[in-house]
Design an enzyme around this catalytic site. Structure first.
Site, PDB file in Angstrom:
ATOM      1  CE  LYS A  80      18.664   8.679 -12.421  1.00 32.59           C
ATOM      2  NZ  LYS A  80      18.429   9.077 -13.837  1.00 32.59           N
ATOM      3  CB  SER A 147      19.662  12.534 -13.061  1.00 30.22           C
ATOM      4  OG  SER A 147      18.955  11.659 -13.937  1.00 30.22           O
ATOM      5  CB  SER A 171      20.187  11.283 -17.317  1.00 33.06           C
ATOM      6  OG  SER A 171      19.773  12.623 -17.292  1.00 33.06           O
TER       7      SER A 171
END
Length: 422
Positions: A80, A147, A171
């Site tokens: 990420k 996210s 997330s």
């Protein structure tokens, strides 16, 4: 070789060690898969292809000399784009940060590379980690959630064998559920947040945990061992031992399950997925009962909303928030005194259309962010629209081995990754 992308990190590592495939061949196969799917799902925002191939050549040359770098020798991975990556842009989804190139790796990235893994690219996050424009591989009009949604999307589509994301309120877990992959949120205090943008860890960030995503549960267990443990910087990480999931006996485990938290209704398909998981555990000899902590959803949402408004709270309000939060954790500890595992929904339903139902998306993950318990999400059912539904397996603090063992069993019996239509 074009189908190597359907294998997991542990399986690929074994093939490389046995010299049945080279690291260069593996990296090139995943780069081809990214080239095929990324224009559709917009999951990878920075690609390190040339560097990855160079590192793969080094890995192959090292293996030819009888040397290996670690358990993931020559295996590519993605992260990420909130994690610092030495020499590779880290924008965290913020336009003003485009072009920012860190000089050091985040702790999680350094540990993956230290285990022999090769960074393949960075995955899409919303600005500051709270929204996004990546698409769901099962239906591009639907969200992969946030996210860590970009990471979940590329895992689902097979552009990477394993990835690393982060989870403050769900997330890792909700994107895994939406995208039909597996994810582990470790116990609070397991993995250092050092080098993760706006995730300081320690006393000031007691919810955020870093963890792995993959199509396969066995990869979660391997990467968790690599990531866990103090780094001498993040003051919130404890030096706790890690137990082996293969040593966990499912027979006799005390399992609580619930399909509705009393506040946010779930879809019939979600109810069916949780009940199928509970039935599978009964068949394995577990002692299963339908129970939940009283007001688990309502209280978690109330505390979370006040936590999100922390900077606006007066001194007395802050004290009350912490008191209520401690009380919630104490009640959860008491509940877990009667159970080894909780099985429950990850979200009220399958993947939402882009921009819809954002308020309810994390209602089933927030409770365990507050309690700090380890959770694995594993694909366990399908919706009437043929979208994946993942169940959440929750354990006592520090017992990731239990949730990984239960999730691995459910993966084999009621679910597991299915190739998306792209």
């Amino acid at each position: 070789m074009d189908e190597i992308w359907q294998r997991g990190a542990v399986g690929i590592a074994g093939l490389i060690r046995e010299r049945k495939v080279s690291s260069v061949e593996v990296v090139e196969a995943f780069l081809r898969r990214i080239e095929e799917v990324n224009p559709i799902i917009n999951a990878v925002v920075v690609l390190t292809g040339d560097r990855a191939i160079d590192e793969a050549r080094d890995a192959d040359a090292s293996l030819a000399r009888g040397q290996t770098f670690g358990p993931l020798h020559g295996v590519p991975f993605t992260v990420k784009d909130v994690f610092d990556t030495a020499g590779v842009e880290t924008s965290a989804g913020i336009p003003e940060r485009v072009g920012v190139v860190p000089s050091h790796d985040a702790a999680a990235v350094a540990r993956m590379r230290g285990a022999g893994a090769i960074l393949l690219g960075k995955t899409n996050v919303p600005p500051g980690g709270s929204g996004g424009v990546a698409n769901n591989p099962y239906a591009i009009e639907r969200s992969p959630a946030g996210s860590s949604g970009g990471e979940a999307a590329i895992q689902s589509a097979g552009g990477s064998p394993v990835g690393v994301g982060s989870d403050s309120g769900g997330s890792l877990r909700v994107p895994a559920h939406f995208c039909g992959v597996a994810a582990l949120k470790p116990t609070t205090g397991r993995v250092p947040n050092t080098g993760a943008f706006r995730q300081p860890g320690g006393l000031s960030d007691t919810r955020t945990q870093i963890g792995p995503l993959s199509r396969y549960v066995e990869d979660l267990a391997q990467v968790f061992e690599i990531l866990a443990g103090p780094d001498g910087v993040d003051s919130g990480v404890a030096p706790m031992p890690i137990a082996d999931p293969s040593a966990v006996e499912l027979a006799g485990l005390r399992v609580a399950f619930y399909t509705d938290d009393g506040s946010t209704p779930t879809t019939p398909d979600t109810v069916a997925a949780v009940r199928d998981a509970a039935d599978a555990l009964v068949a394995a000899g577990a002692k299963v009962s339908e129970e939940r902590l009283e007001r688990i959803g309502a209280d978690a949402l109330d505390i979370s909303r006040r936590y999100w408004a922390w900077e606006d709270l007066a001194g007395g309000e802050t004290v009350r928030l912490l008191s209520d939060w401690d009380g919630y954790r104490t009640r959860m500890l008491a509940f877990m005194g009667s159970f080894d595992v909780i099985v429950c929904p990850t979200s009220p339903g399958p993947a939402n259309l882009h921009g819809e139902d954002l308020d309810a998306m994390f209602s089933y993950t927030l409770p365990f962010s507050l309690s700090g318990q380890p959770c694995v999400v594993v694909p366990s059912g399908r919706s009437t629209e043929d979208l994946p539904i993942g169940v959440q397996v929750v354990g006592p603090v520090w017992q990731e081995d239990v949730v990984l063992a239960v999730a691995g069993y459910l993966e084999l019996t009621v679910g597991g990754w299915r190739r998306p239509p792209i």
